[in-house]
Design a protein around this motif. Structure first.
Motif, PDB file in Angstrom:
ATOM      1  N   GLY A   1      60.109  49.544 -35.622  1.00 46.71           N
ATOM      2  CA  GLY A   1      59.408  50.358 -36.613  1.00 46.71           C
ATOM      3  C   GLY A   1      58.505  51.422 -36.030  1.00 46.71           C
ATOM      4  N   VAL A   2      58.847  51.938 -34.865  1.00 41.00           N
ATOM      5  CA  VAL A   2      57.990  52.925 -34.222  1.00 41.00           C
ATOM      6  C   VAL A   2      58.673  54.286 -34.073  1.00 41.00           C
ATOM      7  CG1 VAL A   2      56.751  53.493 -32.096  1.00 41.00           C
ATOM      8  CG2 VAL A   2      56.657  51.178 -32.992  1.00 41.00           C
ATOM      9  N   CYS A   3      59.976  54.274 -33.753  1.00 42.60           N
ATOM     10  CA  CYS A   3      60.626  55.556 -33.433  1.00 42.60           C
ATOM     11  C   CYS A   3      61.061  56.320 -34.683  1.00 42.60           C
ATOM     12  CB  CYS A   3      61.818  55.326 -32.515  1.00 42.60           C
ATOM     13  SG  CYS A   3      63.224  54.542 -33.332  1.00 42.60           S
ATOM     14  N   GLY A   4      61.285  55.612 -35.790  1.00 41.90           N
ATOM     15  CA  GLY A   4      61.646  56.274 -37.046  1.00 41.90           C
ATOM     16  C   GLY A   4      63.094  56.722 -37.123  1.00 41.90           C
ATOM     17  N   SER A   5      63.953  56.226 -36.224  1.00 39.71           N
ATOM     18  CA  SER A   5      65.321  56.770 -36.202  1.00 39.71           C
ATOM     19  C   SER A   5      66.334  55.941 -36.975  1.00 39.71           C
ATOM     20  CB  SER A   5      65.786  56.945 -34.759  1.00 39.71           C
ATOM     21  OG  SER A   5      65.712  55.725 -34.083  1.00 39.71           O
ATOM     22  N   CYS A   6      65.990  54.731 -37.437  1.00 40.45           N
ATOM     23  CA  CYS A   6      67.020  53.831 -37.966  1.00 40.45           C
ATOM     24  C   CYS A   6      67.068  53.801 -39.495  1.00 40.45           C
ATOM     25  CB  CYS A   6      66.786  52.427 -37.445  1.00 40.45           C
ATOM     26  SG  CYS A   6      65.297  51.683 -38.115  1.00 40.45           S
ATOM     27  N   GLY A   7      66.518  54.806 -40.153  1.00 37.22           N
ATOM     28  CA  GLY A   7      66.487  54.804 -41.626  1.00 37.22           C
ATOM     29  C   GLY A   7      67.873  54.824 -42.249  1.00 37.22           C
ATOM     30  N   ALA A   8      68.026  54.085 -43.340  1.00 40.91           N
ATOM     31  CA  ALA A   8      69.284  54.102 -44.103  1.00 40.91           C
ATOM     32  C   ALA A   8      68.954  53.670 -45.526  1.00 40.91           C
ATOM     33  CB  ALA A   8      70.310  53.159 -43.484  1.00 40.91           C
TER      34      ALA A   8
ATOM     35  N   ASP B   1      70.612  48.603 -49.754  1.00 37.92           N
ATOM     36  CA  ASP B   1      70.590  48.033 -51.100  1.00 37.92           C
ATOM     37  C   ASP B   1      69.990  49.028 -52.109  1.00 37.92           C
ATOM     38  OD1 ASP B   1      71.444  45.770 -52.480  1.00 37.92           O
ATOM     39  OD2 ASP B   1      69.391  45.026 -52.706  1.00 37.92           O
ATOM     40  N   GLY B   2      70.260  50.293 -51.894  1.00 36.17           N
ATOM     41  CA  GLY B   2      69.822  51.317 -52.845  1.00 36.17           C
ATOM     42  C   GLY B   2      68.444  51.894 -52.609  1.00 36.17           C
ATOM     43  N   THR B   3      67.741  51.428 -51.565  1.00 35.66           N
ATOM     44  CA  THR B   3      66.387  51.941 -51.301  1.00 35.66           C
ATOM     45  C   THR B   3      66.296  52.429 -49.856  1.00 35.66           C
ATOM     46  OG1 THR B   3      65.549  50.258 -52.806  1.00 35.66           O
ATOM     47  CG2 THR B   3      63.921  51.324 -51.412  1.00 35.66           C
ATOM     48  N   PRO B   4      65.671  53.612 -49.637  1.00 35.95           N
ATOM     49  CA  PRO B   4      65.515  54.071 -48.258  1.00 35.95           C
ATOM     50  C   PRO B   4      64.593  53.127 -47.480  1.00 35.95           C
ATOM     51  CG  PRO B   4      65.127  55.852 -49.820  1.00 35.95           C
ATOM     52  CD  PRO B   4      65.171  54.591 -50.614  1.00 35.95           C
ATOM     53  N   LYS B   5      65.125  52.572 -46.372  1.00 39.77           N
ATOM     54  CA  LYS B   5      64.350  51.620 -45.563  1.00 39.77           C
ATOM     55  C   LYS B   5      64.664  51.809 -44.100  1.00 39.77           C
ATOM     56  CE  LYS B   5      64.448  47.902 -48.891  1.00 39.77           C
ATOM     57  NZ  LYS B   5      63.887  46.724 -49.164  1.00 39.77           N
ATOM     58  N   LEU B   6      63.774  51.280 -43.245  1.00 35.38           N
ATOM     59  CA  LEU B   6      64.104  51.195 -41.820  1.00 35.38           C
ATOM     60  C   LEU B   6      65.002  49.969 -41.685  1.00 35.38           C
ATOM     61  CD1 LEU B   6      60.599  51.755 -40.142  1.00 35.38           C
ATOM     62  CD2 LEU B   6      62.428  53.435 -40.495  1.00 35.38           C
ATOM     63  N   THR B   7      66.177  50.138 -41.066  1.00 36.77           N
ATOM     64  CA  THR B   7      67.072  48.969 -40.954  1.00 36.77           C
ATOM     65  C   THR B   7      66.475  47.932 -39.994  1.00 36.77           C
ATOM     66  OG1 THR B   7      68.368  50.105 -39.250  1.00 36.77           O
ATOM     67  CG2 THR B   7      69.193  50.245 -41.503  1.00 36.77           C
ATOM     68  N   CYS B   8      65.580  48.383 -39.089  1.00 34.25           N
ATOM     69  CA  CYS B   8      64.979  47.409 -38.168  1.00 34.25           C
ATOM     70  C   CYS B   8      63.834  46.636 -38.813  1.00 34.25           C
ATOM     71  CB  CYS B   8      64.502  48.097 -36.896  1.00 34.25           C
ATOM     72  SG  CYS B   8      63.033  49.116 -37.127  1.00 34.25           S
ATOM     73  N   ALA B   9      63.510  46.982 -40.057  1.00 36.38           N
ATOM     74  CA  ALA B   9      62.406  46.273 -40.735  1.00 36.38           C
ATOM     75  C   ALA B   9      62.898  45.605 -42.019  1.00 36.38           C
ATOM     76  CB  ALA B   9      61.264  47.236 -41.025  1.00 36.38           C
ATOM     77  N   SER B  10      64.234  45.511 -42.187  1.00 37.20           N
ATOM     78  CA  SER B  10      64.780  44.895 -43.409  1.00 37.20           C
ATOM     79  C   SER B  10      65.499  43.603 -43.028  1.00 37.20           C
ATOM     80  CB  SER B  10      65.785  45.838 -44.077  1.00 37.20           C
ATOM     81  OG  SER B  10      65.227  47.110 -44.230  1.00 37.20           O
TER      82      SER B  10
ATOM     83  N   LEU C   1      62.263  58.736 -44.674  1.00 41.41           N
ATOM     84  CA  LEU C   1      62.535  57.917 -45.864  1.00 41.41           C
ATOM     85  C   LEU C   1      61.942  58.578 -47.100  1.00 41.41           C
ATOM     86  CD1 LEU C   1      61.911  54.191 -44.776  1.00 41.41           C
ATOM     87  CD2 LEU C   1      63.887  55.638 -44.368  1.00 41.41           C
ATOM     88  N   CYS C   2      60.771  59.213 -46.913  1.00 41.24           N
ATOM     89  CA  CYS C   2      60.098  59.831 -48.060  1.00 41.24           C
ATOM     90  C   CYS C   2      60.938  60.983 -48.633  1.00 41.24           C
ATOM     91  CB  CYS C   2      58.700  60.293 -47.682  1.00 41.24           C
ATOM     92  SG  CYS C   2      58.614  61.255 -46.181  1.00 41.24           S
ATOM     93  N   TYR C   3      61.623  61.714 -47.776  1.00 41.35           N
ATOM     94  CA  TYR C   3      62.483  62.809 -48.260  1.00 41.35           C
ATOM     95  C   TYR C   3      63.682  62.242 -49.016  1.00 41.35           C
ATOM     96  CZ  TYR C   3      59.860  66.302 -45.762  1.00 41.35           C
ATOM     97  OH  TYR C   3      58.857  67.137 -45.348  1.00 41.35           O
TER      98      TYR C   3
END
Ligand code: SF4
Ligand code: FES
Lengths: 246, 134
Positions: free
Chosen positions: A58-65, A68-77, A153-155
């Motif tokens: 959860g530091v580099c910000g590169s793993c967003g996806a 389940d329909g919500t923008p999340k960091l895949t390393c924090a889900s 993720l916010c965008y």
């Protein structure tokens, strides 16, 4: 070990024009996250799966996806949060897709550069004269906005950015505000015209999803509102005091 | 920073008029939030149920009759709420994807606001049966 069913969007422009879903079964332990599942798929089931990641924490910000329909960091889900359900993993909405889960970040990068995310001084003082000092209260004013990891993720969560990609958007405004509020910065006159353009903060209609999805507790909606207040007071001042106000 | 990011930018143009309209919108929102409930309470609850401060013979029309402060209260409440409501409605239409109609919606919205405020002022200052002495 439980088994998770992961449905991942595949998009391979070199083989076909349309994206499609591909399903994988992944054995998992309770401490495994969606990114671990993607890495498992890549290592054991399908080496062609393409996605971004780096730090796994959860530091580099590169793993967003879009998980389940919500923008999340895949390393924090965590996978166990979706127990018994198929987990859809899609690319972040509102961005052009390059391949599978990899989106084109150029627009965001351009906006980050545009707001000049560095301390601007009218005149630099030589290092021998010491550091620019700041009190705890002065730090408090902008600290939360400096926690952004540029994960975008916010965008993805912002319907206005989805409709109008010229909109400066949440993270870039939060970062601009972070410097506007920094007592060491003297670049207000440079940044105000950028954030107070029509497509700066004024496009925001206060949906607020940016602040809901942010994984770092940044409140871009608050930064946008505060920037709007600065814009309205500046505009009023420039009318009431045309010579002295900005 | 990512390689290949185009750095050429047009000079930004501050949306000064929009900033002022937004200021009025947010002020209108505050007025709507604080004064509208007072007006609803006075005219919709206190008067029909005979509650304070309209118990006894007091009729809520005193709000627009007889005192300049009353006229001002009604004007600020209604005009502020109208401005806020229409501005917010435009935003809601943008959110549901009518961005291409934005300019037209904005023009229609401001026309409604402008006409509403003129009509309101006309009612309060001209048609008002017992206009307070100015
Ligand atoms: S503000 Fe939050 S959601 Fe947006 S890019 Fe920064 S960390 Fe990510
Ligand atoms: S891999 Fe770095 S934030 Fe997820």
């Amino acid at each position: 070990m439980d088994t998770a069913t992961i449905r991942v969007t595949r998009y391979r422009p070199e083989t076909g024009p349309e994206p499609f879903f591909q399903e994988y079964k992944v054995p998992y332990r309770n401490d495994m996250v969606v990114l671990d599942a993607l890495n498992y798929i890549k290592a054991n089931l399908d080496g062609s799966l393409t996605y971004r990641w780096s730090c796994r924490m959860g530091v580099c910000g590169s793993c967003g996806a879009n998980v389940d329909g919500t923008p999340k960091l895949t390393c924090a889900s965590f996978l166990h949060e979706f127990k018994g359900r198929t987990i859809n993993v899609e690319p972040l909405p509102n961005f052009p897709v390059i391949k599978d889960l990899v989106v084109n970040m150029e627009d965001f990068m351009r906006k980050l550069v545009k707001i000049k995310p560095w301390i601007i001084r009218e005149k630099e003082t030589p290092p021998e004269q010491g550091e620019y000092q700041q009190s705890a209260e002065e730090l408090e004013r902008y600290q939360q906005f400096s926690s952004c990891i540029n994960c975008m993720l916010c965008y993805s969560a912002c319907p206005i950015y989805g409709l109008n990609e010229k909109f400066l958007g949440p993270a870039a405004t939060a970062l601009a505000y972070r410097y506007i509020e920094d007592s060491r910065d003297q670049g207000k006159n440079v940044r105000f015209p950028i954030v107070h353009e029509m497509e700066g903060v004024w496009e925001c209609t206060l949906v607020g999803e940016c602040s809901v999805v942010c994984p770092k507790g940044v409140d871009p909606m608050l930064a946008i509102q505060k920037t709007k207040i600065l814009g309205a007071t500046n505009a009023l001042r420039s009318i009431l005091m045309p010579r002295g106000g900005r | 920073m990512a390689a290949g990011v185009e750095m050429r930018e047009e000079a930004p143009r501050v949306a000064r008029l929009h900033a002022i309209l937004w200021g009025i919108f947010s002020l209108g929102g505050m007025l709507a939030a604080f004064l509208l409930p007072v007006m609803i309470y006075l005219t919709g609850i206190a008067y029909p149920l005979g509650l304070w401060p309209l118990n006894g013979s007091r009729d809520p029309s005193f709000l627009v009759m007889g005192t300049l402060l009353g006229v001002l209260f009604v004007f600020v409440t209604v005009a502020g709420s109208l401005f806020h409501g229409i501005f917010r409605f435009q935003s809601a239409l943008t959110e549901v994807g009518l961005l291409r109609l934005k300019k037209g919606l904005e023009a229609a919205g401001y026309l409604i606001i402008f006409a509403g405020i003129i009509l309101l002022a006309y009612y309060l200052l001209v048609l008002n049966p017992s206009l307070p002495a100015l």
